[in-house]
Design an enzyme around this catalytic site. Structure first.
Site, PDB file in Angstrom:
ATOM      1  CG  ASN A 199     -11.251  -7.029  11.384  1.00 27.85           C
ATOM      2  OD1 ASN A 199     -10.548  -6.875  12.219  1.00 27.85           O
ATOM      3  ND2 ASN A 199     -11.919  -6.064  10.716  1.00 27.85           N
ATOM      4  CE1 TYR A 206     -19.766  -5.680   5.538  1.00 20.66           C
ATOM      5  CE2 TYR A 206     -18.227  -4.652   6.614  1.00 20.66           C
ATOM      6  CZ  TYR A 206     -18.759  -5.769   6.133  1.00 20.66           C
ATOM      7  OH  TYR A 206     -17.928  -7.037   6.274  1.00 20.66           O
ATOM      8  CG  ASP A 232     -12.567  -6.674   1.471  1.00 20.68           C
ATOM      9  OD1 ASP A 232     -12.304  -5.560   2.068  1.00 20.68           O
ATOM     10  OD2 ASP A 232     -13.508  -7.344   2.382  1.00 20.68           O
ATOM     11  NE  ARG A 243     -17.840   0.102   3.771  1.00 17.27           N
ATOM     12  CZ  ARG A 243     -16.916  -0.695   4.322  1.00 17.27           C
ATOM     13  NH1 ARG A 243     -16.026  -0.142   5.307  1.00 17.27           N
ATOM     14  NH2 ARG A 243     -17.172  -1.810   4.305  1.00 17.27           N
ATOM     15  CG  HIS A 252     -14.909  -3.154  -1.027  1.00 19.54           C
ATOM     16  ND1 HIS A 252     -15.802  -2.381  -0.572  1.00 19.54           N
ATOM     17  CD2 HIS A 252     -14.087  -3.970  -0.005  1.00 19.54           C
ATOM     18  CE1 HIS A 252     -15.805  -2.522   0.872  1.00 19.54           C
ATOM     19  NE2 HIS A 252     -14.616  -3.393   1.103  1.00 19.54           N
ATOM     20  CG  HIS A 289     -10.149  -1.261   2.899  1.00 23.23           C
ATOM     21  ND1 HIS A 289     -11.401  -0.428   3.009  1.00 23.23           N
ATOM     22  CD2 HIS A 289     -10.600  -2.594   3.189  1.00 23.23           C
ATOM     23  CE1 HIS A 289     -12.125  -1.303   3.319  1.00 23.23           C
ATOM     24  NE2 HIS A 289     -12.013  -2.694   3.156  1.00 23.23           N
ATOM     25  NE  ARG A 325     -16.981  -8.659  12.229  1.00 27.71           N
ATOM     26  CZ  ARG A 325     -16.314  -8.287  10.958  1.00 27.71           C
ATOM     27  NH1 ARG A 325     -15.216  -7.573  11.387  1.00 27.71           N
ATOM     28  NH2 ARG A 325     -16.896  -8.395   9.869  1.00 27.71           N
ATOM     29  CE1 TYR A 329      -8.425  -2.628  10.171  1.00 26.97           C
ATOM     30  CE2 TYR A 329     -10.715  -2.747  11.034  1.00 26.97           C
ATOM     31  CZ  TYR A 329      -9.860  -2.554   9.995  1.00 26.97           C
ATOM     32  OH  TYR A 329     -10.403  -1.786   8.869  1.00 26.97           O
ATOM     33  CB  SER A 334     -13.748   0.972  10.413  1.00 29.71           C
ATOM     34  OG  SER A 334     -13.122  -0.270  10.820  1.00 29.71           O
TER      35      SER A 334
HETATM   36  C1  0GY Z   1     -14.515  -4.892   4.421  1.00 24.32           C
HETATM   37  C2  0GY Z   1     -14.699  -5.551   5.589  1.00 24.32           C
HETATM   38  C3  0GY Z   1     -14.232  -5.042   6.913  1.00 24.32           C
HETATM   39  C4  0GY Z   1     -13.866  -4.111   7.446  1.00 24.32           C
HETATM   40  C5  0GY Z   1     -14.102  -3.014   7.015  1.00 24.32           C
HETATM   41  O1  0GY Z   1     -13.866  -0.419   7.272  1.00 24.32           O
HETATM   42  C6  0GY Z   1     -13.484  -1.824   7.644  1.00 24.32           C
HETATM   43  O2  0GY Z   1     -12.788  -1.741   8.612  1.00 24.32           O
HETATM   44  O3  0GY Z   1     -14.945  -2.707   6.061  1.00 24.32           O
HETATM   45  C7  0GY Z   1     -14.791  -6.360   7.961  1.00 24.32           C
HETATM   46  O4  0GY Z   1     -14.284  -6.509   8.899  1.00 24.32           O
HETATM   47  O5  0GY Z   1     -15.948  -7.137   7.806  1.00 24.32           O
HETATM   48  O6  0GY Z   1     -15.380  -4.605   3.687  1.00 24.32           O
HETATM   49  O7  0GY Z   1     -13.365  -4.313   4.385  1.00 24.32           O
END
Ligand code: 0GY
Length: 288
Positions: A249, A152, A244, A119, A26, A28, A125, A44, A72
């Site tokens: 955030n 999620y 992660d 996903r 996990h 990004h 948020r 964000y 996201s």
């Molecule tokens: C994570 C958690 C977060 C964000 C995202 O896709 C995302 O922006 O998943 C979060 O802010 O809790 O798993 O990366």
């Protein structure tokens, strides 16, 4: 929106050495924005967290492979994720976020590019809407590809989501254990409900990740370990782990990735449990 930086450049080296072939399942990538702009709907606006930075972190932490999960802030344009996978020389696979009207040709292109799952994000948020009916349409479309679904959500949504989770025809992996309230302890209502879900649904897996998000105490995350170790012990074949990075955030509590890796041997205590968590289970989903 000012650009947020949510990671440290040179985290500590973990004491724990992941076994050869270990997968950080996990992570990004963000941007680079000049090449891959963020979605107009992004909640964000991060600094660039590039594939090269990711691979340097992977090597520093002692991992062999990554699963890049579409964040996201990039909406349903998976180009940055695909570019990260392409640059990894076979050492990364990915999870996409797609529109419900996606066609078979586009799905096959994503598969070609290393995507092995989609996903569905229910965090208000992070996304404007989470249409269950549309998500189920997507789940049916990706099933023939042998993909799985990542979901999620936060603990207060679990009850409501059970029929939806049951309707998904593939393996379902819940991010960060459905975000239980860790302060409730190992017998707390949230983690008990989550374990009941896993007990009654052999197709549901979870990422035992998010110590930095879920822990109330902070490093070395004793409260997280106490609640999550029993989950790894009870469902050794249905757990994945992820750092992660780059920790979207988390600007107010930026974690040191080395301390996160050192949680692994405390929740997966034996070499066998570590091998399942870091190799066998993610390989089943991403490098079968
Ligand atoms: C994570 C958690 C977060 C964000 C995202 O896709 C995302 O922006 O998943 C979060 O802010 O809790 O798993 O990366």
């Amino acid at each position: 929106m000012s650009r947020s930086k949510t990671w440290i450049d040179r985290p500590s080296r973990p004491g724990f050495t992941p076994p050869p072939g270990a997968v950080d399942a996990h992570v990004h990538v963000f941007g680079p924005e000049a090449e891959f702009p963020f979605s107009p709907k992004a909640k964000y606006h991060p600094e660039d967290a590039t594939p090269e930075m990711l691979f340097a972190l992977r090597d520093r932490l002692g991992f062999s492979r990554n699963v890049i999960v579409q964040a996201s802030c990039h909406g349903t344009d998976n180009a940055a994720t695909l570019a990260g996978i392409a640059k990894s020389r076979g050492l990364a696979r990915g999870v996409a976020v797609v529109d419900p009207d996606i066609g078979v040709t586009e799905l096959k292109q994503l598969h070609q590019g290393g995507i092995r799952g989609v996903r569905f994000n229910f965090l208000k948020r992070l996304v404007d809407d989470a249409p269950k009916d549309k998500f189920l349409e997507i789940a049916k479309k990706i099933e023939p590809l042998g993909w799985h679904v990542i979901v999620y959500f936060e603990a207060d949504l679990l009850d409501e989501l059970v029929p939806f989770l049951e309707a998904i025809p593939t393996i379902v992996v819940v991010d960060h254990l459905g975000r239980p309230d860790i302060a409730q302890g190992p017998d707390g209502a949230d983690i008990t409900a989550f374990k009941a879900l896993l007990d009654s649904h052999p197709r549901i897996w979870t990422k035992v990740s998010g110590a930095e998000r879920l822990s109330v105490q902070g490093p070395p995350f004793d409260d997280f370990v106490e609640v999550i170790r029993p989950v790894v012990e009870a469902y050794p074949d249905r757990v994945l782990w992820g750092s992660d990075w780059p920790h979207p955030n988390m600007e107010h509590r930026i974690p040191d990735d080395g301390t996160l890796v050192d949680v692994i041997p405390r929740i997966a205590v034996t070499a066998e449990a570590q091998r399942k968590l870091l190799i066998d289970n993610p390989v089943r989903l991403y490098w079968p």
